[in-house]
Design a protein around this motif. Structure first.
Motif, short mmCIF file in Angstrom:
data_model
loop_
_atom_site.label_atom_id
_atom_site.label_comp_id
_atom_site.label_asym_id
_atom_site.label_seq_id
_atom_site.Cartn_x
_atom_site.Cartn_y
_atom_site.Cartn_z
N LYS A 12 0.82 -1.21 0.00
CA LYS A 12 0.00 0.00 0.00
C LYS A 12 0.85 1.26 0.00
CE LYS A 12 -3.97 -2.06 2.32
NZ LYS A 12 -4.84 -2.05 3.54
N GLU A 13 2.16 1.09 0.26
CA GLU A 13 3.07 2.24 0.35
C GLU A 13 3.92 2.43 -0.89
OE1 GLU A 13 3.62 1.84 5.20
OE2 GLU A 13 5.10 0.94 3.85
N THR A 14 4.28 1.32 -1.56
CA THR A 14 5.18 1.41 -2.70
C THR A 14 4.89 0.36 -3.75
OG1 THR A 14 6.82 -0.07 -1.72
CG2 THR A 14 7.10 2.29 -1.28
N ASP A 59 5.12 6.51 -1.60
CA ASP A 59 4.31 7.54 -0.95
C ASP A 59 5.20 8.71 -0.51
OD1 ASP A 59 5.68 6.16 1.02
OD2 ASP A 59 3.90 5.66 2.20
N HIS A 61 4.65 11.70 -0.65
CA HIS A 61 3.90 12.78 0.00
C HIS A 61 4.01 12.65 1.53
CE1 HIS A 61 1.15 9.37 -0.23
NE2 HIS A 61 0.48 9.90 0.79
N THR A 67 9.89 4.43 0.37
CA THR A 67 10.43 4.29 -0.98
C THR A 67 11.85 3.75 -0.95
OG1 THR A 67 9.03 6.08 -1.84
CG2 THR A 67 11.06 5.60 -3.06
#
Length: 197
Positions: A12-14, A59, A61, A67
């Motif tokens: 969900k993050e990368t 992510d 942001h 990452t």
């Protein structure tokens, strides 16, 4: 026999894709969204003579942590995959690299056992662009965990943060290259007295 590793990792993050050819020519295509990290991965491919492709969308942001970490995990897994059965390789490698006032000493054992020893000057700039300099150790931890290698990285001195980090990646590249190369005297031989790596 080709020694290529390819890993796709999606959370969900990368979303990460890493491809590495250990017997390449140093052709690199890297995009993580973190400029300085791209520069370091470029060093890894060029000086290791690995053909390396890295495509990461993360992510950013939030920050660069996920990452950088997930890319390192996928890179370690791809490196392990590319090594294959490790028959005929040198197994051990080391390299010392200066970069102006900084010096990095790196020794690696493609042992099948993850272990990291890492020292670098504690007083350096906390950021290089959007790259958090405390992530260097975490990159190495993540890479080692997935590649299942023993890695010792020592930076006895240095002042400039860019130089301190970059000489580590250059020395790592060369040490990995030397360790993973095929030993012409050991064709068909696994470099282990216990018969497993």
């Amino acid at each position: 026999m080709s020694r290529v590793g390819r890993v796709e990792r999606t959370t969900k993050e990368t979303s990460v894709l890493v491809e590495i050819d250990l017997d390449g020519t140093g052709k690199v295509e890297v995009s993580t969204g973190v400029g300085f990290y791209d520069h370091m991965l470029d060093q890894l491919g060029r000086h290791g003579l690995f053909d390396l492709t890295v495509k990461t969308e993360g992510d950013l942001h939030i920050d660069t942590h996920h990452t950088i970490e997930d890319t390192a995990l996928a890179l370690g897994a791809a490196f392990k995959q590319a090594l294959g059965d490790k028959v005929g390789i040198y197994r051990f490698g080391n390299c010392t690299v200066p970069l102006d006032e900084s010096l990095a000493q790196v020794t690696v054992d493609l042992s099948g056992r993850p272990y990291l020893v890492h020292t670098e000057p504690e007083t350096m700039a906390p950021m290089i662009g959007t790259y958090d300099t405390t992530m260097t150790r975490h990159i190495l931890e993540s890479f080692v965990a997935q590649a299942q290698i023993a890695l010792h990285v020592h930076v006895p001195y240095g002042r400039n943060a860019h130089h301190i980090v970059e000489c580590q990646f250059k020395a790592l590249a060369r040490a990995l290259r030397y360790a993973s190369e095929r030993d012409p005297r050991a064709a068909g031989i696994l470099p282990s007295t216990k018969g497993a790596l």
